[in-house]
Design an enzyme around this catalytic site. Structure first.
Site, mmCIF file in Angstrom:
data_model
loop_
_atom_site.group_PDB
_atom_site.id
_atom_site.type_symbol
_atom_site.label_atom_id
_atom_site.label_comp_id
_atom_site.label_asym_id
_atom_site.label_seq_id
_atom_site.Cartn_x
_atom_site.Cartn_y
_atom_site.Cartn_z
ATOM 1 C CG ASP A 212 -4.098 -1.523 2.263
ATOM 2 O OD1 ASP A 212 -4.428 -0.337 2.153
ATOM 3 O OD2 ASP A 212 -2.960 -1.884 2.626
ATOM 4 C CD GLU A 277 -4.724 1.723 -1.784
ATOM 5 O OE1 GLU A 277 -4.059 2.745 -1.715
ATOM 6 O OE2 GLU A 277 -4.280 0.634 -1.378
#
Ligand code: NOJ
Length: 545
Positions: A212, A277
């Site tokens: 993330d 990401e």
């Protein structure tokens, strides 16, 4: 440790190079205990569905202990399961079953920030300015005569200032919600902690990590101003995501972290991988996250952002393929995820949007590399646009009016009434309501129904697995210029076979000759003899062996 011994699935260390990964938004996938929230046991019960769909791996969004301010991306304990989702034992059972069915498991890791309920942040708040406890986060003195102004002009991705003041006068940084304080990644304890977290889940058998905010952990020295923000009437800083440089994203030093993580992943058997990401100014800067000494993949969000035009798709595909070739990594395609409006709706919603979404999915699945599917796209689910405001839970909603809840509505499995079999028989609860129109979109309604989106995905995934021209070692993309403007056509070859994918993004049906027999099509083909007519907003694969 009570964890199951990791089961090597196959001895294929490079599985991720051509995998189809299905993203499970855990809260909304399947609810085993009737509390209206999806859970690990629910996933376990639905594994046969995913095996039959034909995917290779699952990516599970965070299921760790969390106050759920940001749907679990606010982690209070990285080594345990939130009771809302089950237990570590449930996780072990789920991964054991998944592996037995040949499905790999990727888990989310959230290293940029913790929850404000994490013991480290609780200790930081209790400690004094300048203390070792505060050093693990980014605390700073404010500006202004009395420190009453934030330390700089940074803006939260969710809107508003990226700083919150604590009672003793210091400020702490949170690039997202105030309940998600950013960690100080120049602190050795932070680095050691996350290396331990990686090992914890690797020891439990996970096959990979989705990282993330992988571009965010290092902030520019001195925390310099950006120069504008929407709080003072300018543009939102987040508009630069993927387009420009920000002092809190994509700093060169972040790569050191991944160079330290890669040997950890490589020290485990079975091809453990990580996907970033990451948002970077250019595809070239994005490509710096991947390669043999860093991460295995980075999502191509340019593909997701492409508009419905042949030129737009062609440009992002060519760029992504070129960058991937340079760094020796697979391209990583994605059309939908839990942060973006579902692609049915992005492409026009309603019947047109669905036709285009089906066509775009066939396009994606014919490309070389790895493809990520988001739960429900195989059912052609649209974004739910009319959720009542009081039910919306996305923290950005209150700050910006933008909400990602519409793509997070629980999956319809069966039945005529909401929540359509999301929970056990008789359960009427779901944390977000599904629309009345979704009975026709449920898994049960579509399974075995010719022409349904579910059957289209099943057929495409079956063909992708079996066809030599789509195999990992098949040749790349050869564009064919013969089909006319607004039509994308490319050929893949391998194992003596040839597969041509044609996507009609023009406003007229297109005649297809000479590409062989149809393998799968997103809309009914017409035509006689050896030729076929591909309707508007449709895609098809043709083969010659
Ligand atoms: C990206 C995640 O996908 C999103 O859901 C989350 O809100 C932010 N990172 C912050 O963790």
């Amino acid at each position: 440790m009570t964890a199951s011994t990791p089961t090597p699935l196959t001895s294929d260390d490079d599985w991720w190079r051509s995998a189809v990964v299905y993203q499970v938004y855990v809260r909304s996938f399947a609810d085993s205990n009737g509390d209206g929230v999806g859970d690990l046991q629910g996933i376990r019960e639905r594994l046969p569905y995913l095996r039959d769909l034909g995917v290779d791996a699952l990516w599970l969004t965070p299921f760790y202990i969390s106050p759920m301010v940001d749907g679990g991306y606010d982690v209070a304990d990285y080594r345990d399961v939130d009771p809302m989702f089950g237990t570590l034992t449930d996780f072990d059972s789920m991964i054991t079953d998944a592996h037995a069915l040949g499905l790999r498991i990727i888990v989310d890791i959230v290293p940029n920030h913790t929850s404000s309920a994490h013991p480290w942040f609780v200790a930081a708040l209790a400690a004094a300015p300048g203390s070792p406890e505060r050093a693990r986060y980014l605390f700073a003195e404010g500006r202004g005569g009395h420190g009453e102004l934030p330390p700089n002009d940074w803006e939260s991705i969710f809107g508003g200032p990226a700083w919150t003041r604590v009672p003793d006068g210091q400020w702490y940084l949170h690039l997202f919600d105030p309940a998600q304080p950013d960690l100080n990644w120049r602190h050795p304890e932070v680095r050691a902690e996350f290396e331990g977290v990686l090992r914890f889940w690797l020891d439990r058998g996970v096959d990979g990590f989705r990282i993330d905010v992988a571009h965010g952990m290092i902030k520019a020295e001195g925390l310099p101003d950006v120069g504008f923000n929407s709080m003072t009437g300018g543009r939102r800083q987040s508009e630069l995501l993927g387009k420009g440089r920000l002092p809190y994203f994509d700093q060169d030093e972040v790569h050191e972290i991944y160079r330290a993580w890669r040997p950890i992943l490589d020290s485990y058997p079975g091809g453990r991988m990580a996907v970033a990401e990451a948002w970077a100014e250019t595809p070239q800067r994005l490509a710096r996250y991947i390669g043999p000494d860093e991460l295995h993949q980075a999502f191509s969000f340019d593909f997701l952002d492409a508009t419905w035009s042949a030129d737009s798709f062609r440009k992002v595909i060519d760029t992504a393929l070129a960058e991937a070739t340079i760094v020796g990594a697979p391209t990583t395609w994605v059309l939908s995820n839990h942060d973006k409006q579902r692609h049915v709706t992005r492409y026009g919603d309603g019947e047109v949007g669905l036709r285009r979404a089906r066509a775009a999915s066939l396009l994606m699945l014919a490309l070389p590399g790895c493809a990520y599917l988001y739960q429900g796209e195989e059912l052609g689910l649209p974004e739910v646009l009319d959720l009542p405001d009081e039910l919306r839970q996305d923290p950005s909603f209150l700050r910006t009016g933008e909400s990602r809840d519409g793509c997070r509505v629980p999956i319809p499995w069966s039945g005529e009434l909401a929540p359509y079999g999301f929970g056990p028989a008789g359960s009427e609860l779901s944390w977000l309501p599904a629309p009345a129109t979704w009975a026709a979109l449920s898994v049960a309604a579509q399974a075995g129904t010719p022409g349904s989106t579910l059957e289209l995905y099943r057929a495409a995934l079956r063909a992708r697995r079996a066809h030599p021209a789509l195999a990992r070692d098949a040749d790349g993309v050869t564009w064919l210029e013969t089909t006319g403007p607004g039509v994308l056509a490319f050929r893949r070859t391998g194992g003596g076979a040839e597969l041509t994918c044609v996507v009609n993004l023009s406003d007229a049906p297109v005649q297809i000759d000479g590409y062989g027999q149809p393998v799968v099509a997103s809309a009914e083909l017409t035509g006689q003899g050896t030729g076929h007519v591909l309707p508007v907003d449709a895609a098809a694969w043709f083969e010659r062996r």
